[in-house]
Write a protein that holds these residues in place. Structure first.
Motif, PDB file in Angstrom:
ATOM      1  N   TYR A   1      11.640 -37.511 -75.901  1.00 43.62           N
ATOM      2  CA  TYR A   1      10.870 -38.514 -76.636  1.00 43.62           C
ATOM      3  C   TYR A   1       9.663 -37.816 -77.234  1.00 43.62           C
ATOM      4  CZ  TYR A   1       9.176 -42.834 -78.383  1.00 43.62           C
ATOM      5  OH  TYR A   1       8.788 -43.822 -79.255  1.00 43.62           O
ATOM      6  N   SER A   2       9.469 -38.029 -78.524  1.00 36.46           N
ATOM      7  CA  SER A   2       8.446 -37.292 -79.262  1.00 36.46           C
ATOM      8  C   SER A   2       7.792 -38.220 -80.266  1.00 36.46           C
ATOM      9  CB  SER A   2       9.123 -36.119 -79.979  1.00 36.46           C
ATOM     10  OG  SER A   2       8.215 -35.407 -80.777  1.00 36.46           O
ATOM     11  N   ARG A   3       6.501 -38.481 -80.102  1.00 36.21           N
ATOM     12  CA  ARG A   3       5.812 -39.363 -81.062  1.00 36.21           C
ATOM     13  C   ARG A   3       5.478 -38.600 -82.341  1.00 36.21           C
ATOM     14  NH1 ARG A   3       1.296 -42.526 -77.359  1.00 36.21           N
ATOM     15  NH2 ARG A   3       2.672 -42.899 -75.577  1.00 36.21           N
ATOM     16  N   GLY A   4       5.103 -37.324 -82.197  1.00 37.12           N
ATOM     17  CA  GLY A   4       4.604 -36.588 -83.351  1.00 37.12           C
ATOM     18  C   GLY A   4       5.501 -35.458 -83.839  1.00 37.12           C
ATOM     19  N   GLY A   5       6.585 -35.177 -83.127  1.00 32.74           N
ATOM     20  CA  GLY A   5       7.528 -34.154 -83.593  1.00 32.74           C
ATOM     21  C   GLY A   5       7.486 -32.836 -82.848  1.00 32.74           C
ATOM     22  N   ALA A   6       6.431 -32.606 -82.047  1.00 29.81           N
ATOM     23  CA  ALA A   6       6.332 -31.314 -81.350  1.00 29.81           C
ATOM     24  C   ALA A   6       7.434 -31.168 -80.284  1.00 29.81           C
ATOM     25  CB  ALA A   6       4.951 -31.180 -80.699  1.00 29.81           C
ATOM     26  N   THR A   7       7.596 -32.169 -79.476  1.00 25.13           N
ATOM     27  CA  THR A   7       8.610 -32.105 -78.404  1.00 25.13           C
ATOM     28  C   THR A   7      10.011 -32.084 -78.999  1.00 25.13           C
ATOM     29  OG1 THR A   7       7.051 -33.403 -77.088  1.00 25.13           O
ATOM     30  CG2 THR A   7       9.262 -33.120 -76.179  1.00 25.13           C
ATOM     31  N   GLU A   8      10.151 -32.735 -80.140  1.00 28.68           N
ATOM     32  CA  GLU A   8      11.455 -32.723 -80.829  1.00 28.68           C
ATOM     33  C   GLU A   8      11.846 -31.296 -81.209  1.00 28.68           C
ATOM     34  OE1 GLU A   8      11.572 -34.834 -84.557  1.00 28.68           O
ATOM     35  OE2 GLU A   8      13.749 -34.960 -84.488  1.00 28.68           O
ATOM     36  N   LYS A   9      10.860 -30.515 -81.684  1.00 31.81           N
ATOM     37  CA  LYS A   9      11.157 -29.123 -82.074  1.00 31.81           C
ATOM     38  C   LYS A   9      11.653 -28.327 -80.871  1.00 31.81           C
ATOM     39  CE  LYS A   9       7.925 -28.733 -85.893  1.00 31.81           C
ATOM     40  NZ  LYS A   9       6.603 -28.274 -86.305  1.00 31.81           N
ATOM     41  N   VAL A  10      10.994 -28.509 -79.728  1.00 29.09           N
ATOM     42  CA  VAL A  10      11.402 -27.788 -78.515  1.00 29.09           C
ATOM     43  C   VAL A  10      12.787 -28.266 -78.075  1.00 29.09           C
ATOM     44  CG1 VAL A  10      10.843 -27.367 -76.088  1.00 29.09           C
ATOM     45  CG2 VAL A  10       9.021 -27.394 -77.789  1.00 29.09           C
ATOM     46  N   ALA A  11      13.006 -29.566 -78.155  1.00 22.86           N
ATOM     47  CA  ALA A  11      14.314 -30.130 -77.764  1.00 22.86           C
ATOM     48  C   ALA A  11      15.424 -29.526 -78.619  1.00 22.86           C
ATOM     49  CB  ALA A  11      14.291 -31.644 -77.917  1.00 22.86           C
ATOM     50  N   LYS A  12      15.138 -29.364 -79.908  1.00 22.00           N
ATOM     51  CA  LYS A  12      16.160 -28.806 -80.804  1.00 22.00           C
ATOM     52  C   LYS A  12      16.426 -27.337 -80.491  1.00 22.00           C
ATOM     53  CE  LYS A  12      16.042 -32.064 -84.569  1.00 22.00           C
ATOM     54  NZ  LYS A  12      15.568 -32.418 -85.904  1.00 22.00           N
ATOM     55  N   ALA A  13      15.377 -26.614 -80.117  1.00 27.70           N
ATOM     56  CA  ALA A  13      15.559 -25.196 -79.755  1.00 27.70           C
ATOM     57  C   ALA A  13      16.421 -25.092 -78.497  1.00 27.70           C
ATOM     58  CB  ALA A  13      14.189 -24.538 -79.522  1.00 27.70           C
ATOM     59  N   ILE A  14      16.150 -25.938 -77.515  1.00 31.35           N
ATOM     60  CA  ILE A  14      16.928 -25.931 -76.267  1.00 31.35           C
ATOM     61  C   ILE A  14      18.371 -26.341 -76.563  1.00 31.35           C
ATOM     62  CG2 ILE A  14      17.220 -27.161 -74.064  1.00 31.35           C
ATOM     63  CD1 ILE A  14      14.119 -27.116 -73.836  1.00 31.35           C
ATOM     64  N   ALA A  15      18.528 -27.362 -77.393  1.00 31.24           N
ATOM     65  CA  ALA A  15      19.872 -27.855 -77.722  1.00 31.24           C
ATOM     66  C   ALA A  15      20.682 -26.799 -78.462  1.00 31.24           C
ATOM     67  CB  ALA A  15      19.761 -29.131 -78.552  1.00 31.24           C
ATOM     68  N   ARG A  16      20.015 -26.044 -79.343  1.00 30.84           N
ATOM     69  CA  ARG A  16      20.697 -24.948 -80.059  1.00 30.84           C
ATOM     70  C   ARG A  16      21.293 -23.972 -79.053  1.00 30.84           C
ATOM     71  NH1 ARG A  16      16.722 -24.884 -83.864  1.00 30.84           N
ATOM     72  NH2 ARG A  16      15.458 -23.383 -82.744  1.00 30.84           N
ATOM     73  N   GLU A  17      20.480 -23.628 -78.079  1.00 31.16           N
ATOM     74  CA  GLU A  17      20.914 -22.682 -77.053  1.00 31.16           C
ATOM     75  C   GLU A  17      22.069 -23.256 -76.240  1.00 31.16           C
ATOM     76  OE1 GLU A  17      19.609 -19.627 -77.004  1.00 31.16           O
ATOM     77  OE2 GLU A  17      21.104 -19.181 -75.470  1.00 31.16           O
ATOM     78  N   ALA A  18      22.022 -24.567 -76.028  1.00 26.78           N
ATOM     79  CA  ALA A  18      23.059 -25.222 -75.212  1.00 26.78           C
ATOM     80  C   ALA A  18      24.309 -25.547 -76.020  1.00 26.78           C
ATOM     81  CB  ALA A  18      22.492 -26.502 -74.599  1.00 26.78           C
ATOM     82  N   GLY A  19      24.229 -25.408 -77.339  1.00 29.40           N
ATOM     83  CA  GLY A  19      25.354 -25.756 -78.204  1.00 29.40           C
ATOM     84  C   GLY A  19      25.586 -27.258 -78.249  1.00 29.40           C
TER      85      GLY A  19
END
Ligand SMILES: Cc1cc2nc3c(=O)[nH]c(=O)nc-3n(C[C@H](O)[C@H](O)[C@H](O)COP(=O)(O)O)c2cc1C
Length: 138
Positions: free
Chosen positions: A8-26
């Motif tokens: 959950y990301s109000r401003g987009g910062a946590t979303e960026k980290v989530a996407k980086a982790i998800a990339r790694e996880a495929g």
């Protein structure tokens, strides 16, 4: 290994980290508004920190989890100061549900007003990927 990423990301910062982790996880990073509909070995959950707490959407998401469908949770956050007591906060909620949480967590700065502009930056996102890789590969 089955993996899911929720944030959950109000401003987009946590979303960026989530996407980086998800990339790694495929996998795809989805918000906590999306219910967990499959059984997973590993569930990454991320939140921004607001007034010292994880977001209530994340709390509701944890509340909605079926313990028999989640092997283990790995928590990550972005904040102005750091993770603070967020590990303990989500750890308590998960423990009440009977869901194990990995002691390894990931925290990095997210921009707030004039502080930490540009964060999470490239290095933060690379660190998040490396963190996820270690968790996934054990
Ligand atoms: C209303 C509000 C309250 C915040 N309170 C805190 C706080 O108590 N401690 C902290 O370290 N950061 C705090 N921050 C900064 C956020 O944690 C930081 O900007 C984070 O990266 C936000 O994540 P997001 O962009 O995914 O929403 C706050 C930000 C907002 C908007």
């Amino acid at each position: 290994m089955k993996i899911a990423v929720r944030y959950y990301s109000r401003g987009g910062a946590t979303e960026k980290v989530a996407k980086a982790i998800a990339r790694e996880a495929g996998e795809r990073a989805e918000t906590t508004d999306r219910e967990l509909d499959k059984k997973v070995d590993l569930l990454f959950i991320g939140s921004g920190i607001y007034k010292g707490h994880i977001d209530s959407h994340v709390k509701d998401f944890v509340e909605s989890l079926d313990a028999s469908k989640v092997g283990k949770v790995v928590f990550f956050s972005t904040a102005m100061l750091g993770g603070g007591k967020s590990d303990e906060e989500i750890g308590k909620l998960l423990s009440e549900k009977g869901i194990p949480m990995d002691t390894r967590t990931f925290h990095c700065h997210g921009k707030f007003l004039f502080f930490h502009r540009g964060h999470p930056d490239k290095k933060d996102l690379l660190d998040a990927e490396i963190f996820a890789r270690k968790i996934i590969r054990k």
